[in-house]
Write an enzyme that holds these catalytic residues in place. Structure first.
Site, PDB file in Angstrom:
ATOM      1  CB  CYS A 175      -0.912  -0.017   1.211  1.00 35.70           C
ATOM      2  SG  CYS A 175      -1.878   1.497   1.429  1.00 35.70           S
ATOM      3  CB  CYS A 177      -3.349   5.395   5.869  1.00 34.58           C
ATOM      4  SG  CYS A 177      -4.594   4.322   6.628  1.00 34.58           S
ATOM      5  CB  CYS A 206      -3.441  -2.109   7.178  1.00 36.35           C
ATOM      6  SG  CYS A 206      -5.092  -1.858   6.490  1.00 36.35           S
ATOM      7  CD  GLN A 231     -19.157  -9.758  11.410  1.00 36.98           C
ATOM      8  OE1 GLN A 231     -18.209  -8.989  11.351  1.00 36.98           O
ATOM      9  NE2 GLN A 231     -19.399 -10.500  12.468  1.00 36.98           N
ATOM     10  CE1 TYR A 268     -24.673  -8.020  23.734  1.00 40.86           C
ATOM     11  CE2 TYR A 268     -24.517 -10.406  23.956  1.00 40.86           C
ATOM     12  CZ  TYR A 268     -24.458  -9.147  24.510  1.00 40.86           C
ATOM     13  OH  TYR A 268     -24.172  -9.001  25.851  1.00 40.86           O
ATOM     14  CD  GLU A 282     -28.549  -5.614  17.857  1.00 36.03           C
ATOM     15  OE1 GLU A 282     -28.181  -4.488  18.241  1.00 36.03           O
ATOM     16  OE2 GLU A 282     -27.806  -6.617  17.866  1.00 36.03           O
ATOM     17  CG  ASN A 303     -21.702 -11.860  16.598  1.00 38.24           C
ATOM     18  OD1 ASN A 303     -20.498 -11.861  16.804  1.00 38.24           O
ATOM     19  ND2 ASN A 303     -22.241 -11.268  15.550  1.00 38.24           N
ATOM     20  CB  CYS A 363     -14.783  -9.116  16.874  1.00 38.13           C
ATOM     21  SG  CYS A 363     -15.537  -7.966  18.045  1.00 38.13           S
TER      22      CYS A 363
END
Length: 375
Positions: free
Chosen positions: A3, A11, A14, A210, A239, A260, A307, A334
């Protein structure tokens, strides 16, 4: 993946940019296994992602000026850094960015100047469905520009014929919050259809989905496999968002309940269930923990899917699951650190299988899904 923005220091989002992808995937598997080393898990092979072009959603900070806007991020001084060439987006989504930048100029949408605290347009949020249809949301400080947006919207739709949903989100406060609670629809259509594993999941402007559609599809398939193997008569999806897990495990013969806090997400999930003819699948706008704690013993399901956000399910819900008598839990996380903490709070539920899914290549983040069985 290489990149130019990362190489130039413009940036650094990442953090693993430039690492061989196979090394990234192996490192995520190793890190996750280490965090969950207290449990005797059988690990399935990790799910890989395309290295680039995998994001279905762009969250672009708008900077610069009306005549020369930037779409990307802000630097340390609050100036706009243009990232329209970011390689995380597929070419079809990236192609919308120059059009949207031109629209900012055409509709005279003044980018919000963070240091000066003036201007109107804060963010552009663009989501692309697997079929290539688009949802575009303009996050504004006030309603001042709404009339101009409506006036020039036909031009934008002519330039982006796949545009289905457009809206304004009002975020008047000067703080690091992506969007506010009020949404103003600019189009007749209210939902974007996200076709995943043969299901049309309806996505409303304020609903979460997602960011990696291919890996999300694999995640839902994995959860559905474990649920089908267990053959529960009743399932809760806590969730649940727009109902991805609930709708994938619903087969018309079992009772499935999704919970939710977002009313928009619940409306989306309810619409999908109706379209799919899943009469025994229902959704409720409620807090997941409060919903569980209120449940009568006779209403406790055979299996629960959770989740949660990065913070995890927390001590109260973990404690309820531990003592509830629920036979199995599918936990999608996550954040493996909060997952490890929650697992320690549920000693009666033993993790037996796990799988890492690389939802976020080029970063340290990933999704992990585990199957828990009552000891």
């Amino acid at each position: 993946m290489q990149c130019s923005s990362y190489d130039a220091g413009r940036c650094l989002s990442c953090a693993w940019m430039g690492r061989p992808y196979a090394h990234q995937l192996a490192a995520k598997q190793s890190l996750c296994a280490e965090l969950l080393a207290a449990h005797d898990l059988t690990w399935l092979d990790p799910v890989a992602s395309p290295e680039s072009g995998f994001r279905n959603k762009a969250k672009m900070v708008v900077g610069g000026t009306v005549d020369d806007p930037t779409l990307g991020i802000l630097d340390a001084a609050g100036a706009g850094v243009d990232l329209q060439d970011c390689g995380l987006y597929p070419a079809s989504l990236a192609a919308t960015f120059p059009v949207l930048a031109a629209f900012v100029t055409r509709a005279r949408l003044e980018p919000y100047d963070v240091p000066a605290r003036r201007g109107e347009l804060k963010h552009l949020l663009v989501t692309q469905s697997p079929d290539g249809e688009l949802m575009v949301r303009f996050v504004l400080r006030s309603q001042e520009a709404v009339a101009r947006l409506r006036k020039h919207l036909p031009w934008l739709r002519a330039q982006l014929p796949r545009l289905v949903v457009a809206s304004v989100n009002l975020q008047p406060e000067h703080k690091a919050v992506l969007e506010g609670p009020r949404e103003i629809l600019l189009t007749d259509d209210e939902t974007l259809r996200m076709r995943v594993n043969g299901l049309d999941l309806h996505l409303r402007p304020q609903s979460f989905f997602q960011t990696n559609t291919d890996v999300a599809a694999a995640l839902y398939r994995q959860a559905a496999t474990w649920v089908d193997d267990a053959a529960p008569a009743s399932v809760w999806d806590l969730y649940c968002g727009v109902g991805g897990f609930a709708l994938h495990v619903a087969d018309g013969t079992r009772d499935v309940v999704g919970v939710e806090t977002s009313g928009e997400a619940v409306a989306s999930a309810t619409l999908t269930a109706r379209d799919a003819g899943l009469a025994r699948t229902t959704f409720h706008a409620d807090d997941a923990t409060a919903f569980a704690l209120r449940a009568a013993p006779r209403d406790v399901p055979d299996l629960v899917v959770v989740n949660p956000p990065r913070r995890g399910i927390g001590a109260d819900l973990a404690g309820w699951l531990d003592r509830s008598g629920v036979g199995r839990v599918v936990y999608s996380s996550c954040n493996a650190q909060s997952l490890a903490r929650d697992l320690a709070a549920m000693p009666s539920l033993r993790p037996v299988r796990g799988r890492v899914l690389d939802m976020f290549p080029q970063t340290t983040h990933y999704e992990v899904v585990t199957l828990l069985e009552r000891a």
